[in-house]
Design a protein around this motif. Structure first.
Motif, PDB file in Angstrom:
ATOM      1  N   ALA A  81       0.654  -1.110  -0.022  1.00  0.00           N
ATOM      2  CA  ALA A  81       0.020  -0.197  -0.023  1.00  0.00           C
ATOM      3  C   ALA A  81       0.855   1.147  -0.005  1.00  0.00           C
ATOM      4  O   ALA A  81       1.738   1.581   0.992  1.00  0.00           O
ATOM      5  CB  ALA A  81      -0.944   0.027   1.286  1.00  0.00           C
ATOM      6  N   PRO A  82       0.473   2.409  -0.738  1.00  0.00           N
ATOM      7  CA  PRO A  82       1.336   3.676  -0.945  1.00  0.00           C
ATOM      8  C   PRO A  82       0.938   4.413   0.520  1.00  0.00           C
ATOM      9  O   PRO A  82      -0.047   4.235   0.938  1.00  0.00           O
ATOM     10  CB  PRO A  82       0.875   4.392  -2.173  1.00  0.00           C
ATOM     11  N   ASN A  83       1.967   5.031   0.946  1.00  0.00           N
ATOM     12  CA  ASN A  83       1.782   6.251   2.039  1.00  0.00           C
ATOM     13  C   ASN A  83       1.086   5.484   3.082  1.00  0.00           C
ATOM     14  O   ASN A  83       0.138   6.062   3.644  1.00  0.00           O
ATOM     15  CB  ASN A  83       1.241   7.196   1.446  1.00  0.00           C
ATOM     16  N   PRO A  84       1.528   4.172   3.699  1.00  0.00           N
ATOM     17  CA  PRO A  84       0.713   3.832   4.718  1.00  0.00           C
ATOM     18  C   PRO A  84       1.034   4.448   5.942  1.00  0.00           C
ATOM     19  O   PRO A  84       2.213   5.145   6.300  1.00  0.00           O
ATOM     20  CB  PRO A  84       1.592   2.382   4.827  1.00  0.00           C
ATOM     21  N   THR A  85      -0.046   4.563   6.917  1.00  0.00           N
ATOM     22  CA  THR A  85      -0.095   5.427   8.195  1.00  0.00           C
ATOM     23  C   THR A  85       0.283   4.078   9.115  1.00  0.00           C
ATOM     24  O   THR A  85      -0.009   3.177   8.980  1.00  0.00           O
ATOM     25  CB  THR A  85      -1.190   6.250   8.500  1.00  0.00           C
ATOM     26  N   TYR A  86       0.527   4.765  10.513  1.00  0.00           N
ATOM     27  CA  TYR A  86       0.431   3.656  11.734  1.00  0.00           C
ATOM     28  C   TYR A  86      -0.742   2.960  11.877  1.00  0.00           C
ATOM     29  O   TYR A  86      -0.754   1.760  11.852  1.00  0.00           O
ATOM     30  CB  TYR A  86       0.850   4.414  12.913  1.00  0.00           C
ATOM     31  N   ASP A  87      -1.988   3.657  11.758  1.00  0.00           N
ATOM     32  CA  ASP A  87      -3.069   3.184  11.978  1.00  0.00           C
ATOM     33  C   ASP A  87      -3.230   2.221  10.938  1.00  0.00           C
ATOM     34  O   ASP A  87      -4.111   1.074  11.096  1.00  0.00           O
ATOM     35  CB  ASP A  87      -4.194   4.191  11.952  1.00  0.00           C
ATOM     36  N   LEU A  88      -3.081   2.330   9.594  1.00  0.00           N
ATOM     37  CA  LEU A  88      -3.214   1.524   8.579  1.00  0.00           C
ATOM     38  C   LEU A  88      -2.464   0.284   8.465  1.00  0.00           C
ATOM     39  O   LEU A  88      -3.025  -0.855   8.390  1.00  0.00           O
ATOM     40  CB  LEU A  88      -3.103   2.054   7.085  1.00  0.00           C
ATOM     41  N   VAL A  89      -1.344   0.479   8.894  1.00  0.00           N
ATOM     42  CA  VAL A  89      -0.229  -0.479   8.981  1.00  0.00           C
ATOM     43  C   VAL A  89      -0.808  -1.593  10.317  1.00  0.00           C
ATOM     44  O   VAL A  89      -0.776  -2.833   9.982  1.00  0.00           O
ATOM     45  CB  VAL A  89       1.112  -0.076   9.427  1.00  0.00           C
ATOM     46  N   ASN A  90      -1.377  -1.059  11.307  1.00  0.00           N
ATOM     47  CA  ASN A  90      -1.694  -1.815  12.064  1.00  0.00           C
ATOM     48  C   ASN A  90      -3.185  -2.772  11.996  1.00  0.00           C
ATOM     49  O   ASN A  90      -3.441  -3.556  12.793  1.00  0.00           O
ATOM     50  CB  ASN A  90      -2.162  -1.127  13.597  1.00  0.00           C
ATOM     51  N   THR A  91      -3.757  -2.293  10.844  1.00  0.00           N
ATOM     52  CA  THR A  91      -4.954  -3.271  10.461  1.00  0.00           C
ATOM     53  C   THR A  91      -4.452  -4.597   9.925  1.00  0.00           C
ATOM     54  O   THR A  91      -5.035  -5.407   9.641  1.00  0.00           O
ATOM     55  CB  THR A  91      -5.731  -2.661   9.251  1.00  0.00           C
ATOM     56  N   GLU A  92      -2.967  -4.782   9.668  1.00  0.00           N
ATOM     57  CA  GLU A  92      -2.322  -5.925   9.053  1.00  0.00           C
ATOM     58  C   GLU A  92      -2.845  -6.350   7.614  1.00  0.00           C
ATOM     59  O   GLU A  92      -2.726  -7.490   7.290  1.00  0.00           O
ATOM     60  CB  GLU A  92      -2.667  -7.148  10.124  1.00  0.00           C
TER      61      GLU A  92
END
Length: 222
Positions: A81-92
């Motif tokens: 995924a482009p430009n991942p945020t911490y919250d997005l990364v934490n969705t696994e």
């Protein structure tokens, strides 16, 4: 880190380990725009490498004390995924892992030595988990940037697997294609938040265990 704690932990420990995530959410939104792709080039006579070994707060601190390392950035790599945020990364769901980008002087410390430090500073035998943190964003990844680095990574991994980890290493070896700098509040987090419960109970013991294990050169009083 923070919110994915081992299910059988006592409730009090769950509260303790999730405190880190709660505190960063207080400061996080204003820093979201700091997430950006970093150019994978180093200044003249310098080099760059990347490692994913669980919570990037402690990983960052470990590599920063190694002689020959100039600076370390916490961020995300290994995903799609482009430009991942911490919250997005934490969705696994993005494929990214918490990763550090290490800028170093190859005349003072080699990529091979950094790969050894990588293996000595975390548990590479636990798939999708480091300590209380669970999920693919905490998996172990050894990144390489050139064919020579790939050969080095494979050789060190094989040696460590045989001599130290009884053939149980689950570390991924992946080419370093992109790296995204994490939100500003993640950078040098331990330095700015030494009393955070997660830092005290997880990061500090991990850091101290590394110092007891590693026999190479460290900066200052370390």
């Amino acid at each position: 880190m923070k919110n994915k704690v081992i299910p059988f932990c006592l409730l009090t420990l769950a509260v303790l380990f999730s405190a880190c995530n709660t505190s960063r959410n207080t400061n996080g939104p204003s820093d979201t725009s700091a997430v950006r792709q970093v150019q994978l080039t180093a200044p003249e006579n310098k080099a760059v490498a990347a490692f994913a070994s669980g919570c990037f707060w402690c990983t960052e601190e470990i590599f920063e004390v190694v002689v020959g390392v100039d600076s370390v950035i916490s961020g995300y790599a290994g995903g799609t995924a482009p430009n991942p945020t911490y919250d997005l990364v934490n969705t696994e769901t993005t494929g990214h892992a918490e990763t550090v980008l290490v800028y170093y002087n190859p005349e003072a410390v080699s990529y091979e030595e950094l790969t050894k430090i990588f293996y000595l500073s975390h548990d590479p035998t636990t798939p999708n988990r480091q300590g209380p943190d669970r999920g693919s964003s905490y998996r172990s990844i050894l990144f390489y940037g050139t064919p020579e680095e790939k050969q080095t990574a494979e050789r060190v991994t094989a040696t460590m697997n045989q001599e130290r980890f009884n053939g149980k290493i689950v570390t991924e070896l992946k080419p370093l294609n992109t790296f995204y700098r994490a939100e500003g509040y993640h950078q040098d987090y331990i330095e700015h938040n030494p009393n955070n419960p997660y830092v005290q109970q997880v990061s500090v013991p991990r850091f101290n265990k590394f110092k007891e294990t590693y026999t190479g050169k460290l900066k200052g009083n370390h």
